[in-house]
Design a protein around this motif. Structure first.
Motif, PDB file in Angstrom:
ATOM      1  N   ALA A 137      38.756  25.338  30.747  1.00  0.00           N
ATOM      2  CA  ALA A 137      38.186  26.548  31.347  1.00  0.00           C
ATOM      3  C   ALA A 137      36.705  26.676  31.023  1.00  0.00           C
ATOM      4  N   THR A 138      36.032  27.527  31.795  1.00  0.00           N
ATOM      5  CA  THR A 138      34.581  27.678  31.669  1.00  0.00           C
ATOM      6  C   THR A 138      34.154  28.045  30.248  1.00  0.00           C
ATOM      7  N   LEU A 158      32.699  14.020  34.166  1.00  0.00           N
ATOM      8  CA  LEU A 158      33.338  15.303  33.860  1.00  0.00           C
ATOM      9  C   LEU A 158      33.108  16.324  34.968  1.00  0.00           C
ATOM     10  N   GLY A 159      32.663  15.841  36.139  1.00  0.00           N
ATOM     11  CA  GLY A 159      32.360  16.745  37.250  1.00  0.00           C
ATOM     12  C   GLY A 159      30.924  17.225  37.191  1.00  0.00           C
ATOM     13  N   ASP A 160      30.661  18.338  37.853  1.00  0.00           N
ATOM     14  CA  ASP A 160      29.326  18.927  37.867  1.00  0.00           C
ATOM     15  C   ASP A 160      29.163  19.787  36.613  1.00  0.00           C
ATOM     16  N   ALA A 161      28.315  19.358  35.693  1.00  0.00           N
ATOM     17  CA  ALA A 161      28.179  20.054  34.408  1.00  0.00           C
ATOM     18  C   ALA A 161      27.695  21.483  34.590  1.00  0.00           C
ATOM     19  N   GLY A 162      26.740  21.696  35.490  1.00  0.00           N
ATOM     20  CA  GLY A 162      26.219  23.047  35.711  1.00  0.00           C
ATOM     21  C   GLY A 162      27.287  23.994  36.221  1.00  0.00           C
ATOM     22  N   PHE A 173      28.772  27.270  34.046  1.00  0.00           N
ATOM     23  CA  PHE A 173      28.470  28.623  34.475  1.00  0.00           C
ATOM     24  C   PHE A 173      29.516  29.212  35.433  1.00  0.00           C
ATOM     25  N   GLY A 174      30.570  28.445  35.700  1.00  0.00           N
ATOM     26  CA  GLY A 174      31.659  28.956  36.513  1.00  0.00           C
ATOM     27  C   GLY A 174      31.270  29.217  37.952  1.00  0.00           C
ATOM     28  N   THR A 175      30.373  28.396  38.489  1.00  0.00           N
ATOM     29  CA  THR A 175      29.894  28.636  39.858  1.00  0.00           C
ATOM     30  C   THR A 175      30.697  27.873  40.900  1.00  0.00           C
ATOM     31  N   LYS A 176      31.786  27.223  40.474  1.00  0.00           N
ATOM     32  CA  LYS A 176      32.690  26.578  41.448  1.00  0.00           C
ATOM     33  C   LYS A 176      34.096  26.696  40.943  1.00  0.00           C
TER      34      LYS A 176
END
Length: 214
Positions: free
Chosen positions: A30-31, A203-207, A211-214
């Motif tokens: 989780a985020t 690990l996917g998009d780190a940003g 920040f839970g933007t996706k």
């Protein structure tokens, strides 16, 4: 604990770093947990990247006597976050070195050319006299990291290191060609980039995950 990979690349293979990186990679992390893990890993990596900071001897008074003791020599460090994902590593670094100065470089990747475009730059005025550690979770194509370090050097910095969680071989090649004098510290060199310039296995998009933007 670290392993030299050649061409100025150091993989920080401390068991705690590798354990936390595995938790970070998991799809279902989780985020909040992702953010905490990134902070913890960056603190551990900061310990490694600052291993060779210069020391000087100073005279101090302990409760019992006077002694000569080591203190960091020269100007304080400067951490430079490459926005936006770099902020996910910045706080862990500051936990270890709270007196460090902080700079930011804002870059985004053009979706067509995939070249970095600068939109923000704020660095300490005396950056030329500081040792700089630039941070960004992913070294994928290497173009954004190389462009950010170019901005930092153009501001006068001559002692620069780069810290990331993951690196791709392609990105390391681009970065080292642009800045052969800048050592890279990473927790892992992954297999490759895919056709969308994502690190695999990665690990996917780190940003987005920070920040839970996706």
């Amino acid at each position: 604990m670290s392993t030299e990979q050649g061409s100025g690349v150091t993989v920080v293979d401390h068991p705690l770093v590798q354990h936390k990186l595995t938790l970070l990679r998991r799809r279902h992390t989780a985020t909040g947990e992702f953010r905490n893990l990134a902070r913890e890993i960056s603190l551990l990596m900061a310990y490694e990247v600052t291993r060779n900071l210069p020391l000087e001897r100073v005279t101090i008074e302990t409760p019992l006597e006077t002694m000569e003791a080591p203190l960091l020599s020269g100007k304080k460090l400067c951490f430079v976050s490459i926005l936006r994902a770099g902020d996910g590593l910045l706080q862990g670094m500051l936990d270890l070195v709270p007196s460090a100065r902080v700079g930011h470089v804002g870059l985004y990747r053009d979706p067509v050319t995939r070249e970095p475009v600068q939109y923000y730059l704020k660095l300490p005025e005396d950056i030329a006299s500081r040792q700089v550690i630039a941070v960004d979770p992913m070294l994928a194509t290497g173009h954004s990291a190389a462009a950010a370090v170019t901005c930092i050097k153009q501001a006068g910095a001559s002692q620069v290191s780069f810290v990331c969680l993951l690196a791709a071989p392609e990105g390391l090649a681009v970065f080292s060609a642009a800045h052969p004098d800048v050592p890279v510290f990473t927790a892992s060199v992954d297999r490759e980039l895919d056709s969308h310039a994502y690190i695999r296995p990665g690990l996917g998009d780190a940003g987005d995950r920070l920040f839970g933007t996706k």
